[in-house]
Design a protein around this motif. Structure first.
Motif, PDB file in Angstrom:
ATOM      1  N   ARG A 121       0.828  -1.208   0.000  1.00  0.00           N
ATOM      2  CA  ARG A 121       0.000   0.000   0.000  1.00  0.00           C
ATOM      3  C   ARG A 121       0.859   1.254   0.000  1.00  0.00           C
ATOM      4  O   ARG A 121       0.556   2.229  -0.693  1.00  0.00           O
ATOM      5  CB  ARG A 121      -0.939  -0.011   1.212  1.00  0.00           C
ATOM      6  N   ASP A 122       1.953   1.224   0.759  1.00  0.00           N
ATOM      7  CA  ASP A 122       2.860   2.372   0.767  1.00  0.00           C
ATOM      8  C   ASP A 122       3.613   2.487  -0.560  1.00  0.00           C
ATOM      9  O   ASP A 122       3.870   3.595  -1.031  1.00  0.00           O
ATOM     10  CB  ASP A 122       3.857   2.241   1.922  1.00  0.00           C
ATOM     11  N   LEU A 123       3.963   1.351  -1.144  1.00  0.00           N
ATOM     12  CA  LEU A 123       4.636   1.368  -2.437  1.00  0.00           C
ATOM     13  C   LEU A 123       3.734   1.983  -3.507  1.00  0.00           C
ATOM     14  O   LEU A 123       4.193   2.774  -4.350  1.00  0.00           O
ATOM     15  CB  LEU A 123       5.039  -0.044  -2.838  1.00  0.00           C
ATOM     16  N   ILE A 124       2.466   1.643  -3.461  1.00  0.00           N
ATOM     17  CA  ILE A 124       1.515   2.204  -4.435  1.00  0.00           C
ATOM     18  C   ILE A 124       1.409   3.724  -4.265  1.00  0.00           C
ATOM     19  O   ILE A 124       1.388   4.474  -5.257  1.00  0.00           O
ATOM     20  CB  ILE A 124       0.138   1.531  -4.265  1.00  0.00           C
ATOM     21  N   LYS A 125       1.379   4.182  -3.022  1.00  0.00           N
ATOM     22  CA  LYS A 125       1.328   5.630  -2.773  1.00  0.00           C
ATOM     23  C   LYS A 125       2.599   6.309  -3.287  1.00  0.00           C
ATOM     24  O   LYS A 125       2.539   7.395  -3.867  1.00  0.00           O
ATOM     25  CB  LYS A 125       1.158   5.892  -1.283  1.00  0.00           C
ATOM     26  N   THR A 126       3.739   5.677  -3.060  1.00  0.00           N
ATOM     27  CA  THR A 126       5.000   6.225  -3.553  1.00  0.00           C
ATOM     28  C   THR A 126       4.997   6.293  -5.079  1.00  0.00           C
ATOM     29  O   THR A 126       5.406   7.296  -5.681  1.00  0.00           O
ATOM     30  CB  THR A 126       6.183   5.366  -3.074  1.00  0.00           C
ATOM     31  N   ALA A 144       2.506   6.575  -7.044  1.00  0.00           N
ATOM     32  CA  ALA A 144       1.580   7.596  -7.528  1.00  0.00           C
ATOM     33  C   ALA A 144       2.234   8.973  -7.610  1.00  0.00           C
ATOM     34  O   ALA A 144       1.781   9.842  -8.373  1.00  0.00           O
ATOM     35  CB  ALA A 144       0.354   7.658  -6.624  1.00  0.00           C
ATOM     36  N   GLN A 145       3.297   9.177  -6.827  1.00  0.00           N
ATOM     37  CA  GLN A 145       3.991  10.463  -6.810  1.00  0.00           C
ATOM     38  C   GLN A 145       5.306  10.419  -7.594  1.00  0.00           C
ATOM     39  O   GLN A 145       6.093  11.374  -7.545  1.00  0.00           O
ATOM     40  CB  GLN A 145       4.275  10.858  -5.357  1.00  0.00           C
ATOM     41  N   THR A 146       5.549   9.322  -8.305  1.00  0.00           N
ATOM     42  CA  THR A 146       6.828   9.127  -8.985  1.00  0.00           C
ATOM     43  C   THR A 146       6.793   9.681 -10.403  1.00  0.00           C
ATOM     44  O   THR A 146       5.909   9.323 -11.188  1.00  0.00           O
ATOM     45  CB  THR A 146       7.170   7.619  -9.031  1.00  0.00           C
ATOM     46  N   PRO A 183      13.546  -1.224 -22.319  1.00  0.00           N
ATOM     47  CA  PRO A 183      14.267  -1.185 -21.036  1.00  0.00           C
ATOM     48  C   PRO A 183      13.652  -0.126 -20.117  1.00  0.00           C
ATOM     49  O   PRO A 183      13.308   0.978 -20.567  1.00  0.00           O
ATOM     50  CB  PRO A 183      15.697  -0.777 -21.433  1.00  0.00           C
ATOM     51  N   CYS A 184      13.501  -0.455 -18.844  1.00  0.00           N
ATOM     52  CA  CYS A 184      12.891   0.502 -17.912  1.00  0.00           C
ATOM     53  C   CYS A 184      13.460   0.271 -16.513  1.00  0.00           C
ATOM     54  O   CYS A 184      13.859  -0.845 -16.176  1.00  0.00           O
ATOM     55  CB  CYS A 184      11.373   0.355 -17.904  1.00  0.00           C
ATOM     56  N   TYR A 185      13.448   1.345 -15.714  1.00  0.00           N
ATOM     57  CA  TYR A 185      14.108   1.272 -14.400  1.00  0.00           C
ATOM     58  C   TYR A 185      13.385   2.149 -13.384  1.00  0.00           C
ATOM     59  O   TYR A 185      12.935   3.256 -13.704  1.00  0.00           O
ATOM     60  CB  TYR A 185      15.577   1.734 -14.515  1.00  0.00           C
ATOM     61  N   GLY A 186      13.301   1.629 -12.154  1.00  0.00           N
ATOM     62  CA  GLY A 186      12.847   2.429 -11.023  1.00  0.00           C
ATOM     63  C   GLY A 186      14.070   2.877 -10.257  1.00  0.00           C
ATOM     64  O   GLY A 186      14.605   2.120  -9.443  1.00  0.00           O
ATOM     65  N   VAL A 187      14.537   4.091 -10.522  1.00  0.00           N
ATOM     66  CA  VAL A 187      15.808   4.574  -9.979  1.00  0.00           C
ATOM     67  C   VAL A 187      15.573   5.257  -8.631  1.00  0.00           C
ATOM     68  O   VAL A 187      14.833   6.246  -8.545  1.00  0.00           O
ATOM     69  CB  VAL A 187      16.479   5.566 -10.951  1.00  0.00           C
ATOM     70  N   ASP A 224      17.136  10.717  -1.519  1.00  0.00           N
ATOM     71  CA  ASP A 224      16.509  10.657  -0.196  1.00  0.00           C
ATOM     72  C   ASP A 224      16.297   9.226   0.281  1.00  0.00           C
ATOM     73  O   ASP A 224      15.944   8.985   1.440  1.00  0.00           O
ATOM     74  CB  ASP A 224      15.179  11.419  -0.185  1.00  0.00           C
ATOM     75  N   GLY A 225      16.503   8.245  -0.598  1.00  0.00           N
ATOM     76  CA  GLY A 225      16.439   6.845  -0.212  1.00  0.00           C
ATOM     77  C   GLY A 225      15.067   6.218  -0.224  1.00  0.00           C
ATOM     78  O   GLY A 225      14.944   4.997  -0.058  1.00  0.00           O
ATOM     79  N   VAL A 226      13.999   7.005  -0.434  1.00  0.00           N
ATOM     80  CA  VAL A 226      12.648   6.436  -0.387  1.00  0.00           C
ATOM     81  C   VAL A 226      11.797   6.804  -1.596  1.00  0.00           C
ATOM     82  O   VAL A 226      10.734   6.211  -1.797  1.00  0.00           O
ATOM     83  CB  VAL A 226      11.898   6.861   0.899  1.00  0.00           C
ATOM     84  N   SER A 227      12.225   7.773  -2.400  1.00  0.00           N
ATOM     85  CA  SER A 227      11.463   8.143  -3.586  1.00  0.00           C
ATOM     86  C   SER A 227      12.186   7.649  -4.838  1.00  0.00           C
ATOM     87  O   SER A 227      13.338   7.204  -4.776  1.00  0.00           O
ATOM     88  CB  SER A 227      11.248   9.657  -3.656  1.00  0.00           C
ATOM     89  N   PHE A 228      11.503   7.747  -5.987  1.00  0.00           N
ATOM     90  CA  PHE A 228      12.019   7.158  -7.221  1.00  0.00           C
ATOM     91  C   PHE A 228      11.754   8.049  -8.423  1.00  0.00           C
ATOM     92  O   PHE A 228      10.916   8.939  -8.389  1.00  0.00           O
ATOM     93  CB  PHE A 228      11.372   5.783  -7.474  1.00  0.00           C
ATOM     94  N   GLU A 229      12.477   7.743  -9.476  1.00  0.00           N
ATOM     95  CA  GLU A 229      12.181   8.233 -10.815  1.00  0.00           C
ATOM     96  C   GLU A 229      12.084   7.013 -11.715  1.00  0.00           C
ATOM     97  O   GLU A 229      12.977   6.158 -11.699  1.00  0.00           O
ATOM     98  CB  GLU A 229      13.285   9.169 -11.329  1.00  0.00           C
ATOM     99  N   VAL A 230      11.005   6.903 -12.466  1.00  0.00           N
ATOM    100  CA  VAL A 230      10.871   5.813 -13.418  1.00  0.00           C
ATOM    101  C   VAL A 230      11.412   6.286 -14.760  1.00  0.00           C
ATOM    102  O   VAL A 230      10.991   7.314 -15.288  1.00  0.00           O
ATOM    103  CB  VAL A 230       9.406   5.360 -13.554  1.00  0.00           C
ATOM    104  N   VAL A 231      12.382   5.533 -15.290  1.00  0.00           N
ATOM    105  CA  VAL A 231      13.017   5.866 -16.556  1.00  0.00           C
ATOM    106  C   VAL A 231      12.608   4.823 -17.598  1.00  0.00           C
ATOM    107  O   VAL A 231      12.866   3.626 -17.419  1.00  0.00           O
ATOM    108  CB  VAL A 231      14.550   5.909 -16.413  1.00  0.00           C
ATOM    109  N   ILE A 232      11.958   5.293 -18.676  1.00  0.00           N
ATOM    110  CA  ILE A 232      11.556   4.433 -19.781  1.00  0.00           C
ATOM    111  C   ILE A 232      12.448   4.770 -20.975  1.00  0.00           C
ATOM    112  O   ILE A 232      12.355   5.867 -21.531  1.00  0.00           O
ATOM    113  CB  ILE A 232      10.076   4.651 -20.165  1.00  0.00           C
ATOM    114  N   GLU A 233      13.320   3.862 -21.357  1.00  0.00           N
ATOM    115  CA  GLU A 233      14.251   4.139 -22.445  1.00  0.00           C
ATOM    116  C   GLU A 233      13.625   3.831 -23.802  1.00  0.00           C
ATOM    117  O   GLU A 233      12.555   3.224 -23.898  1.00  0.00           O
ATOM    118  CB  GLU A 233      15.534   3.326 -22.255  1.00  0.00           C
TER     119      GLU A 233
END
Length: 299
Positions: free
Chosen positions: A101-106, A108-110, A242-246, A250-259
């Motif tokens: 549930r927390d991952l889904i919330k994270t 949603a803001q990525t 290729p895709c990545y959840g970088v 801050d250690g808890v947020s991400f950027e999704v990179v779609i190549e």
């Protein structure tokens, strides 16, 4: 007396007891950690694996060994830093996977970036199958959650855990991020192919040693790699992306990179392009790849 028919043997009883005990311990630790707030739980899990569990199960030495093979000139101080940073990242990722549930919330803001964003959206609108390919890097399930929340139908392939009780718990958690999920094996592959052929999206990881794979290159060394993602893309005219959840600083947020999608060619050339893509990401974020993998078993 010897066991006959379907009568359980003493070895079966012992294995079943071990399964229940180990599963109960692992699940118990996870449940205790979930009592902590998410933004505390994630770094605490990283610290525990880096400083307590990791050294006990040999993670630090395995990181050093792999780095010594790939980067023989790397200073010892940097190897030691990564020997702690890599298990820390693994612990964080595990905490996130067991906090759906927390991952889904994270997710949603990525933010989603990269040259391939438009390509996968065009493919989705056209009903063209999409194969997302990543590795054990950052948090791969963030990508799945982000795209599901954006309206993509994404199926994931997973490998069963060694302990049945823990496996059931694991699947129940990752299923909360999204379904369908396909168990690696003949039946699961058949279900996954049917799902892909219907114009949907599947997510695969390709950075584990596959003894029956092709002898391709990863960081300049032979790494036996499955060709199945490329073969499926060619067979069903799917986009191979290729895709990545970088993980962010801050250690808890991400950027999704779609190549950019990998152009269709031979399965070997396409899969090598996937290896090269992952290698570039790892070079940019060394601590975020699973350096505990026995990726170069042949060496």
């Amino acid at each position: 007396m010897t066991a006959t028919g379907n009568t359980p043997s003493k070895d079966d009883d012992h294995a079943d007891l071990k399964d229940r005990v180990v599963s109960a311990i692992i699940i118990g630790v996870i449940r205790v950690l979930t009592l902590l707030p998410y933004r505390i739980r994630v770094p605490v899990s990283g610290w525990v694996l880096a400083h307590v569990a990791g050294p006990l199960i040999g993670y630090r030495q395995r990181v050093r060994d792999n780095l010594g093979l790939i980067f023989p000139e790397m200073p010892d101080a940097e190897k030691e830093r990564l020997a702690r940073a890599v298990p820390n990242q693994i612990g964080r990722t595990l905490a996130e996977l067991f906090s759906p549930r927390d991952l889904i919330k994270t997710a949603a803001q990525t933010p989603v970036t990269g040259a391939g964003v438009a390509a996968i959206e065009d493919a989705r609108q056209a009903g063209r199958p999409i194969i997302l390919v990543s590795g054990h890097f950052g948090n791969y399930d963030v990508v799945r959650s982000v795209l599901i929340q954006r309206g993509y139908q994404v199926g994931g392939l997973y490998r069963a855990m060694n302990y049945r009780g823990f496996n059931d718990f694991y699947v129940s958690r990752i299923a909360q991020v999204g379904t369908p999920l396909f168990l690696r094996g003949r039946r699961g592959m058949g279900e996954m192919v049917k799902f892909l052929k219907s114009g949907n999206t599947i997510a695969l990881l390709i950075d584990q040693h596959m003894s029956a794979g092709a002898p391709l290159k990863f960081f300049g060394h032979t790494a036996y790699t499955a060709l199945s993602a490329a073969e499926l893309a060619l067979r069903y005219n799917a986009l191979l992306v290729p895709c990545y959840g970088v993980r962010q600083p801050d250690g808890v947020s991400f950027e999704v990179v779609i190549e950019d999608p990998v152009p269709h060619g031979t399965p070997e050339d396409m899969t090598q392009a996937l290896n090269d893509s992952l290698e570039r990401q790892v070079c940019a974020h060394m601590e975020q790849w699973l350096w505990v993998h026995r990726r170069w078993k042949s060496q």
